[in-house]
Enzyme design. Structure first.
Site, PDB file in Angstrom:
ATOM      1  N   LYS A 180      -1.261  -1.397  14.360  1.00 25.66           N
ATOM      2  CA  LYS A 180      -1.200  -1.636  12.913  1.00 25.66           C
ATOM      3  C   LYS A 180      -0.641  -3.044  12.679  1.00 25.66           C
ATOM      4  O   LYS A 180       0.457  -3.370  13.133  1.00 25.66           O
ATOM      5  CB  LYS A 180      -0.299  -0.573  12.291  1.00 25.66           C
ATOM      6  CG  LYS A 180      -0.552  -0.302  10.840  1.00 25.66           C
ATOM      7  CD  LYS A 180       0.268   0.906  10.420  1.00 25.66           C
ATOM      8  CE  LYS A 180       0.104   1.227   8.971  1.00 25.66           C
ATOM      9  NZ  LYS A 180       1.087   2.205   8.526  1.00 25.66           N
TER      10      LYS A 180
HETATM   11  C1  E4P Z   1       0.618   4.158   5.894  1.00 23.41           C
HETATM   12  O1  E4P Z   1      -0.139   3.638   6.635  1.00 23.41           O
HETATM   13  C2  E4P Z   1       1.480   3.405   4.962  1.00 23.41           C
HETATM   14  O2  E4P Z   1       2.422   2.657   5.660  1.00 23.41           O
HETATM   15  C3  E4P Z   1       2.138   4.375   4.018  1.00 23.41           C
HETATM   16  O3  E4P Z   1       1.144   5.265   3.528  1.00 23.41           O
HETATM   17  C4  E4P Z   1       2.907   3.728   2.886  1.00 23.41           C
HETATM   18  O4  E4P Z   1       3.318   4.745   2.004  1.00 23.41           O
HETATM   19  P1  E4P Z   1       4.453   4.533   0.890  1.00 23.41           P
HETATM   20  O5  E4P Z   1       3.916   3.626  -0.153  1.00 23.41           O
HETATM   21  O6  E4P Z   1       4.694   5.919   0.350  1.00 23.41           O
HETATM   22  O7  E4P Z   1       5.642   3.968   1.590  1.00 23.41           O
END
Ligand code: E4P
Length: 217
Positions: A87
Site C-alpha cells: 500500500k
Molecule cells: C483503508 O484502506 C483505509 O486506510 C481506511 O479505509 C481508512 O478509513 P478511515 O477513514 O475510517 O480511517
C-alpha cells in the site's frame, strides 16, 4: 463485488473470515497502532498472521515518503507472503514507486485517493488497486459515492485494469451504494458488513415461521 475487512484486529478478521464472504484485508498505520503493534519485527509478523487467516490480498502500508525508502520497504513487505499487496500513498514518489513495483510484478494499492485525477495517475502507473476514501470525502461535505462513480467512468473509458477499492466505509449503505456505482471492492469495518444482515421484516418473518413451526408437531 469483493469484500475486504478494514482492520488489523485478528479476532475481527477471524470473525469476518468465518462468515465465508471475505475476500481480503486492508490495514493502515493507524489500524496497526490501534492494536498496539510496535516495532518492525512485530509489524511484519502481524502481516504474516493476517495472511495465515485470510487467503486473499492483504494490504500492508509503507511508511516512507521517498522513492528509495518506499521501494525498500515494499520489497520487504512483498517477500513476507504471496498475498501481500504493497500500500503506497498518492504522492509523486509513491506513483514512481508504484510504476517500479508494477514492472517488477509486485501488487500495489494506491491509498489516500480523494479525486478522479489522482485515481487516473494511479491507474497509469499500473496500480493493482486504488483506494478512494469515501467516508472522509463525506466527512468534508463532498459526495464520496459520486467520486466512485466518476472513477468507474474514467476507468471504463480507457479499459484500465486497476481495481476500485472503496475505502473509509462508515456503514452498510455505503457498501450498497458503492456496489451500485460499480466499485470492484469495498473494504469495511466488521460492523458495516454485519449491518448488511439487518432488516426488521426478516426478524419478524423468522419469528413467525418459528412460531408456526411449533404447530407442525
Ligand atoms: C483503508 O484502506 C483505509 O486506510 C481506511 O479505509 C481508512 O478509513 P478511515 O477513514 O475510517 O480511517
Amino acid at each position: 463485488m469483493k469484500f475486504f475487512i478494514d482492520t488489523a484486529n485478528l479476532e475481527q478478521i477471524k470473525e469476518a473470515e468465518a462468515l465465508g464472504v471475505l475476500d481480503g484485508v486492508t490495514t493502515n498505520p493507524s489500524l496497526m497502532a490501534k492494536e498496539g503493534i510496535k516495532g518492525e519485527k512485530a509489524v511484519l509478523q502481524h502481516y504474516v498472521d493476517i495472511c495465515n487467516i485470510v487467503d486473499g490480498p492483504v494490504s500492508a502500508e509503507v511508511l516512507g515518503t521517498d522513492f528509495d525508502t518506499i521501494v525498500k520497504e515494499g520489497e520487504a513487505l512483498a517477500k513476507l507472503h504471496k498475498n501481500i499487496v504493497v500500500k503506497v500513498p498518492m504522492i509523486k514518489e509513491g506513483i514512481k514507486a508504484i510504476k517500479y513495483f508494477t514492472d517488477k510484478g509486485i501488487k500495489t494499492n494506491c491509498t489516500l485517493v480523494f479525486s478522479a485525477g489522482q485515481a487516473l495517475l494511479a491507474a497509469k502507473a499500473g496500480a493493482t488497486m486504488v483506494s478512494p476514501f469515501i467516508g472522509r470525502v463525506d466527512d468534508s461535505n463532498w459526495d464520496g459515492v459520486q467520486l466512485i462513480e466518476q472513477i468507474v467512468q474514467v476507468y471504463d473509458n480507457y479499459g484500465f485494469a486497476t481495481e476500485i477499492l472503496a475505502a473509509s466505509i462508515r456503514n452498510p449503505l455505503h457498501i450498497v451504494r458503492c456496489a451500485e456505482a460499480g466499485a470492484d471492492i469495498a473494504t469495511c469495518p466488521l460492523s458495516s458488513i454485519e449491518g448488511l444482515f439487518k432488516h426488521p421484516l426478516t426478524d419478524i418473518g423468522l419469528a413467525k415461521f418459528l412460531e408456526d413451526a411449533k404447530k407442525m408437531g
